[in-house]
Design an enzyme around this catalytic site. Structure first.
Site, short mmCIF file in Angstrom:
data_model
loop_
_atom_site.label_atom_id
_atom_site.label_comp_id
_atom_site.label_asym_id
_atom_site.label_seq_id
_atom_site.Cartn_x
_atom_site.Cartn_y
_atom_site.Cartn_z
N ARG A 39 0.86 -1.18 0.00
CA ARG A 39 0.00 0.00 0.00
C ARG A 39 0.89 1.24 0.00
NH1 ARG A 39 -5.27 1.60 2.57
NH2 ARG A 39 -4.96 3.80 2.96
N CYS A 40 0.59 2.14 -0.89
CA CYS A 40 1.41 3.33 -1.01
C CYS A 40 0.51 4.54 -1.21
CB CYS A 40 2.38 3.19 -2.18
SG CYS A 40 3.40 4.65 -2.44
N ALA A 41 0.49 5.44 -0.24
CA ALA A 41 -0.36 6.62 -0.33
C ALA A 41 0.01 7.48 -1.52
CB ALA A 41 -0.26 7.42 0.96
N GLY A 42 1.27 7.44 -1.93
CA GLY A 42 1.71 8.23 -3.08
C GLY A 42 1.03 7.80 -4.36
#
Length: 138
Positions: A39-42
């Site tokens: 998971r990567c908010a970017g």
């Protein structure tokens, strides 16, 4: 939607607003694709909705691996997971093996492919550490 890879420890998930099935593998890798990315908010913040490629279920063939290596700009040896049992069993540490030998091994044994990988157009990056994926995002 959340995806979990049972063999890995910790929480590995990708949250995507839209997921398309990758029926045509060559097309999936030519646009934007996630290969087991944490998971990567970017990624979410940039609105990227890549195709999730479950390459452990449907392995990449040699041509797709060549394309991926070109986008990563690394050698086949750099894409290998050296800690896997298959690495030792197949003696892939042998410096005498050609790039084609290593690609054939990864095609036959997809667990050998380093992951996670983000593909964005003509670029790709191995997400180790996860923040590395930000390098190729628009």
């Amino acid at each position: 939607m959340r995806f979990r890879h049972a063999r890995q420890t910790g929480r590995i998930a990708a949250t995507l607003r839209k997921m398309r099935p990758a029926h045509d593998r060559s097309d999936a890798l030519s646009q934007s694709a996630l290969l087991e990315i944490p998971r990567c908010a970017g990624i979410e913040a940039r609105g990227l909705t890549p195709t999730v490629v479950r390459y452990l279920d449907t392995p990449l063939d040699a041509a797709q691996l060549h394309s991926l290596l070109g986008k990563l700009d690394i050698s086949p040896r750099q894409l290998l997971r050296t800690g896997e049992e298959e690495y030792k069993t197949l003696n892939l540490g042998d410096a005498g093996l050609s790039d084609e030998d290593l690609i054939a091994a990864m095609a036959a044994h997809p667990k050998l492919i380093e992951r996670p990988i983000l593909v964005a157009g003509d670029k790709a990056v191995i997400g180790r550490p996860p923040e590395k994926v930000l390098e190729i995002l628009p």
